[in-house]
Design a protein around this motif. Structure first.
Motif, PDB file in Angstrom:
ATOM      1  N   TYR A   1       0.675  -1.213   0.303  1.00 43.89           N
ATOM      2  CA  TYR A   1      -0.053   0.035   0.137  1.00 43.89           C
ATOM      3  C   TYR A   1       1.017   1.196   0.038  1.00 43.89           C
ATOM      4  O   TYR A   1       0.264   2.247  -0.535  1.00 43.89           O
ATOM      5  CB  TYR A   1      -0.959   0.030   1.197  1.00 43.89           C
ATOM      6  CG  TYR A   1      -2.256  -0.621   0.902  1.00 43.89           C
ATOM      7  CD1 TYR A   1      -3.362  -0.292   0.282  1.00 43.89           C
ATOM      8  CD2 TYR A   1      -2.438  -2.179   1.051  1.00 43.89           C
ATOM      9  CE1 TYR A   1      -4.397  -0.748   0.008  1.00 43.89           C
ATOM     10  CE2 TYR A   1      -3.569  -2.775   0.895  1.00 43.89           C
ATOM     11  CZ  TYR A   1      -4.517  -2.283   0.248  1.00 43.89           C
ATOM     12  OH  TYR A   1      -5.475  -2.855  -0.059  1.00 43.89           O
ATOM     13  N   ASP A   2       2.227   1.282   0.622  1.00 43.92           N
ATOM     14  CA  ASP A   2       2.974   2.483   0.383  1.00 43.92           C
ATOM     15  C   ASP A   2       3.136   2.755  -0.875  1.00 43.92           C
ATOM     16  O   ASP A   2       3.089   3.900  -1.295  1.00 43.92           O
ATOM     17  CB  ASP A   2       4.091   2.214   1.222  1.00 43.92           C
ATOM     18  CG  ASP A   2       4.134   2.204   2.951  1.00 43.92           C
ATOM     19  OD1 ASP A   2       2.900   2.904   3.222  1.00 43.92           O
ATOM     20  OD2 ASP A   2       5.229   1.552   3.372  1.00 43.92           O
ATOM     21  N   SER A   6       1.604   6.210  -3.033  1.00 43.82           N
ATOM     22  CA  SER A   6       2.447   6.934  -3.471  1.00 43.82           C
ATOM     23  C   SER A   6       2.514   7.411  -5.190  1.00 43.82           C
ATOM     24  O   SER A   6       2.924   8.134  -5.492  1.00 43.82           O
ATOM     25  CB  SER A   6       3.995   6.854  -3.207  1.00 43.82           C
ATOM     26  OG  SER A   6       4.197   5.619  -4.044  1.00 43.82           O
ATOM     27  N   ALA A   7       1.673   6.526  -5.626  1.00 48.01           N
ATOM     28  CA  ALA A   7       1.403   6.820  -7.190  1.00 48.01           C
ATOM     29  C   ALA A   7       0.359   7.581  -7.518  1.00 48.01           C
ATOM     30  O   ALA A   7      -0.734   7.779  -6.869  1.00 48.01           O
ATOM     31  CB  ALA A   7       0.804   4.967  -7.762  1.00 48.01           C
ATOM     32  N   THR A  89      -4.557   8.860  -3.972  1.00 50.84           N
ATOM     33  CA  THR A  89      -4.888   7.357  -4.092  1.00 50.84           C
ATOM     34  C   THR A  89      -5.383   6.773  -2.498  1.00 50.84           C
ATOM     35  O   THR A  89      -6.140   5.995  -2.541  1.00 50.84           O
ATOM     36  CB  THR A  89      -3.354   6.355  -4.415  1.00 50.84           C
ATOM     37  OG1 THR A  89      -3.151   6.988  -5.633  1.00 50.84           O
ATOM     38  CG2 THR A  89      -3.860   4.909  -4.557  1.00 50.84           C
ATOM     39  N   GLN A  90      -4.557   7.273  -1.562  1.00 57.04           N
ATOM     40  CA  GLN A  90      -5.200   6.892  -0.244  1.00 57.04           C
ATOM     41  C   GLN A  90      -6.427   7.235   0.084  1.00 57.04           C
ATOM     42  O   GLN A  90      -7.246   6.607   0.603  1.00 57.04           O
ATOM     43  CB  GLN A  90      -4.090   7.688   0.816  1.00 57.04           C
ATOM     44  CG  GLN A  90      -4.418   7.115   2.160  1.00 57.04           C
ATOM     45  CD  GLN A  90      -3.415   7.487   3.186  1.00 57.04           C
ATOM     46  OE1 GLN A  90      -2.743   8.584   2.862  1.00 57.04           O
ATOM     47  NE2 GLN A  90      -3.439   6.974   4.288  1.00 57.04           N
ATOM     48  N   TYR A 134      -2.641   0.362  -7.683  1.00 56.59           N
ATOM     49  CA  TYR A 134      -3.475   0.145  -6.595  1.00 56.59           C
ATOM     50  C   TYR A 134      -3.965  -1.309  -6.844  1.00 56.59           C
ATOM     51  O   TYR A 134      -4.404  -2.070  -5.796  1.00 56.59           O
ATOM     52  CB  TYR A 134      -4.614   1.213  -6.706  1.00 56.59           C
ATOM     53  CG  TYR A 134      -5.908   1.295  -5.670  1.00 56.59           C
ATOM     54  CD1 TYR A 134      -5.560   1.076  -4.443  1.00 56.59           C
ATOM     55  CD2 TYR A 134      -6.990   0.612  -6.201  1.00 56.59           C
ATOM     56  CE1 TYR A 134      -6.614   1.098  -3.389  1.00 56.59           C
ATOM     57  CE2 TYR A 134      -8.095   0.737  -5.299  1.00 56.59           C
ATOM     58  CZ  TYR A 134      -7.761   0.657  -3.787  1.00 56.59           C
ATOM     59  OH  TYR A 134      -8.825   0.401  -2.925  1.00 56.59           O
ATOM     60  N   GLY A 135      -4.285  -1.622  -8.041  1.00 51.77           N
ATOM     61  CA  GLY A 135      -4.741  -3.081  -8.337  1.00 51.77           C
ATOM     62  C   GLY A 135      -3.898  -4.079  -7.510  1.00 51.77           C
ATOM     63  O   GLY A 135      -4.335  -5.022  -7.100  1.00 51.77           O
ATOM     64  N   GLN A 136      -2.574  -3.775  -7.806  1.00 48.64           N
ATOM     65  CA  GLN A 136      -1.515  -4.892  -7.201  1.00 48.64           C
ATOM     66  C   GLN A 136      -1.685  -4.834  -5.495  1.00 48.64           C
ATOM     67  O   GLN A 136      -1.642  -6.202  -5.316  1.00 48.64           O
ATOM     68  CB  GLN A 136      -0.208  -4.476  -7.605  1.00 48.64           C
ATOM     69  CG  GLN A 136       0.899  -5.524  -7.216  1.00 48.64           C
ATOM     70  CD  GLN A 136       2.239  -5.174  -7.622  1.00 48.64           C
ATOM     71  OE1 GLN A 136       2.471  -4.263  -8.201  1.00 48.64           O
ATOM     72  NE2 GLN A 136       3.249  -5.845  -7.444  1.00 48.64           N
ATOM     73  N   ALA A 137      -1.939  -3.768  -5.122  1.00 53.88           N
ATOM     74  CA  ALA A 137      -2.115  -3.621  -3.535  1.00 53.88           C
ATOM     75  C   ALA A 137      -3.367  -4.400  -3.034  1.00 53.88           C
ATOM     76  O   ALA A 137      -3.402  -5.184  -2.237  1.00 53.88           O
ATOM     77  CB  ALA A 137      -1.865  -2.364  -3.310  1.00 53.88           C
TER      78      ALA A 137
END
Length: 296
Positions: A1-2, A6-7, A89-90, A134-137
């Motif tokens: 998620y970090d 940051s994306a 994103t967050q 985001y999808g990966q997290a």
């Protein structure tokens, strides 16, 4: 998620795909609840930073600064969705989680199927807007969440007419076959619903379930022969030591009774066995379960 937080969020993807969802009533509510939840998290992080003896204080300071920036972004967006800042994103992740809460709320005012569609489309759009970060997290979280959603499908499946069940099934698997784990979770939801009916002594609903073709309809609605076979196997296994198992999924009365006795010898406090015994021995009008016990 970090890495995901940051994306950067692509403004074009946000405007074309994410903003329309946020402008719906569920979307506006999710954004508002996300902001409230972020402020609660801010207070918790402030306490951790102020303690000065936390082993992860440096981490808490970093998270607090990042969270405050996200809060300002989301506040600005909510105040003016057209000209305000694009949520980072967050903030979008917190909105996605607020959608999850709406889906989990049994007293919610929105259709669960529509909410699942909106949440799924929203998450996919956020992933595209962040170049897949985001999808990966989210993948680590979503696998568990899909099982929860599959359980909810099973929990509510017997309450729906066949056409609605088939429609929700098509939506539930997002266009791909249910995994073996998801089919198992659906079966567990169905079993929980049956046990809830027994606990509530809802004889009308139980009679309709036993005499109807609801379970067969459900396995057919899964849309895949392998998934249907897996569901029927799971239901038979889950009902193997329950009195409802013979009537719902087939099996020997004698085997059912022996399984129930064996189960009772190992579990002192079994709510389903107690409910069945109460139904069999009460002075209430005969039920399908009371008659079954007497026949055995």
């Amino acid at each position: 998620y970090d890495a995901a937080y940051s994306a950067p969020v692509d403004p074009t993807t946000f405007a074309n795909e994410i903003l329309p969802t946020l402008n719906t009533p569920p979307g506006k509510e999710a954004a508002s609840k996300a902001l409230s939840g972020m402020k609660t998290q801010e207070a918790l992080l402030q306490t951790k930073v102020a303690s000065r003896n936390s082993a992860d204080q440096e981490r808490a300071v970093m998270e607090l600064e990042r969270l405050r920036s996200s809060i300002r972004n989301l506040e600005g967006f909510i105040a003016d969705p057209l000209r305000g800042p694009t949520p980072d994103t967050q903030a979008l992740d917190h909105i996605k989680r607020a959608f999850d809460d709406q889906i989990d709320d049994i007293r919610g005012k929105y259709s669960k199927g529509n909410l699942r569609d909106a949440k799924s489309n929203f998450a996919e759009s956020v992933s595209r807007a962040t170049g897949g970060a985001y999808g990966q997290a989210l993948g680590f979280y979503e696998d568990g969440k899909r099982l929860e959603e599959a359980f909810d499908i099973g929990l509510n499946a017997m309450k729906q007419p066949t056409w609605q069940l088939a429609r929700d099934m098509r939506k539930g698997n997002r266009g791909s076959p249910f995994s073996a784990g998801e089919v198992e979770a659906i079966a567990m939801g169905v079993a929980r619903h049956i046990e809830d009916l027994i606990e509530a002594n809802d004889q009308a609903a139980l009679t309709k379930l036993m005499k109807g073709k609801a379970l067969k309809n459900l396995s057919t609605a899964l849309g895949d022969p392998k998934a249907a076979a897996k569901f029927e196997e799971s239901i038979q296994r889950l009902g193997a030591n329950r009195e409802w198992g013979r009537r719902v999924s087939g099996g020997s009365d004698t085997a059912m009774r022996l399984a129930a006795v064996d189960d009772a010898s190992r579990l002192e406090e079994d709510p389903i066995t107690r409910a069945l015994d109460r139904a069999a021995n009460s002075s209430a009008p005969p039920s399908i379960f009371g008659a079954a016990w007497q026949a055995v």
